[in-house]
Design an enzyme around this catalytic site. Structure first.
Site, short mmCIF file in Angstrom:
data_model
loop_
_atom_site.label_atom_id
_atom_site.label_comp_id
_atom_site.label_asym_id
_atom_site.label_seq_id
_atom_site.Cartn_x
_atom_site.Cartn_y
_atom_site.Cartn_z
CG HIS A 220 30.14 30.54 28.11
ND1 HIS A 220 31.49 30.31 28.19
CD2 HIS A 220 29.86 31.40 29.13
CE1 HIS A 220 32.00 30.97 29.20
NE2 HIS A 220 31.04 31.66 29.79
CG HIS B 281 28.60 39.57 28.29
ND1 HIS B 281 27.97 39.67 29.51
CD2 HIS B 281 29.79 39.00 28.53
CE1 HIS B 281 28.77 39.19 30.44
NE2 HIS B 281 29.88 38.76 29.87
P1 2AM Z 1 31.97 36.40 31.34
O1 2AM Z 1 30.60 35.82 31.12
O2 2AM Z 1 32.00 37.88 31.33
O3 2AM Z 1 32.96 35.81 30.38
C1 2AM Z 1 32.68 31.38 33.92
O4 2AM Z 1 33.65 31.94 34.73
C2 2AM Z 1 31.78 32.42 33.33
O5 2AM Z 1 31.06 33.12 34.34
C3 2AM Z 1 32.50 33.47 32.50
O6 2AM Z 1 31.77 33.58 31.31
C4 2AM Z 1 32.45 34.70 33.33
O7 2AM Z 1 32.45 35.94 32.78
C5 2AM Z 1 31.18 34.52 34.13
N1 2AM Z 1 31.25 35.23 35.38
C6 2AM Z 1 30.35 36.13 35.85
N2 2AM Z 1 30.69 36.56 37.05
C7 2AM Z 1 31.85 35.98 37.38
C8 2AM Z 1 32.71 36.07 38.51
N3 2AM Z 1 32.43 36.83 39.56
N4 2AM Z 1 33.84 35.33 38.48
C9 2AM Z 1 34.13 34.55 37.42
N5 2AM Z 1 33.35 34.42 36.34
C10 2AM Z 1 32.22 35.14 36.31
#
Ligand code: 2AM
Length: 180
Positions: free
Chosen positions: A37, A120
């Protein structure tokens, strides 16, 4: 508590392309198809009443559907490793949608996001000791490119953490208006 985030879920042919870009390198922990996603807003843990207010605020968003394509790969580095991700283009509509979602979250009562938005799609996580292999893979996949795909909805997800990794549950799908 409910651990929420808002994301675009790419269609199946795009997810297939992303999965084809993965290899069996032990240096990377690849994500599964159901986890692919593009995060528009990570909300984090909230109580049920705030979760309901967020869902209601998101449902009121009006935004035209738009096209995106996957292009290139990149990596984030944190202290002990990081993420390998696929980029998207154009960035303007996705950043505008994320900004609208940000405003809706703040109106609902969520603390404003202080971090910059870098659209991303995370493909893998890696450990610092494997950084060389990750850099090599990033070079090999530099020409990753998809056909444009239509983004005509976004999704409010709840993340359930477990020993086997996160499971993402769709809480609400919010449609976007007709393109163009
Ligand atoms: P990502 O997008 O880089 O993979 C669910 O956890 C989604 O939220 C993931 O896609 C994750 O990283 C994003 N995300 C962004 N900030 C986050 C945070 N502080 N902690 C966990 N997940 C985060």
């Amino acid at each position: 508590m409910h651990r929420l985030f808002v994301a675009i879920r790419p269609p199946e042919d795009i997810r297939d392309l992303l999965i084809d870009a993965m290899d069996d390198s032990p240096a990377l922990r690849w994500v599964g198809d159901e986890q692919l996603h593009l995060t528009l807003r990570f909300i984090g843990e909230v109580e049920r009443p705030l979760a309901n207010d967020i869902a209601a605020a998101l449902a009121r968003i009006r935004f035209a559907a738009f096209e995106l394509a996957v292009r290139g790969v990149g990596r984030f580095e944190q202290r002990n490793g990081g993420a390998l991700w696929a980029g998207v283009e154009p960035r303007a509509p996705v950043a505008e949608l994320a900004a609208k979602i940000e405003r809706a979250c703040v109106v609902a009562g969520v603390e404003p996001e202080r971090r910059a938005f870098h659209p991303h799609i995370t493909l893998a996580r890696w450990n610092r000791r494997n950084a060389d292999a990750v850099i090599a893979l990033e070079r090999r996949r530099a020409d990753l490119l998809s056909q444009p795909f239509l983004v005509d909805e976004f999704v409010l997800f709840e993340s359930h953490l477990s020993r086997h990794g996160p499971h993402y549950e769709e809480v609400a799908r919010i449609p976007l208006g007709r393109a163009g």
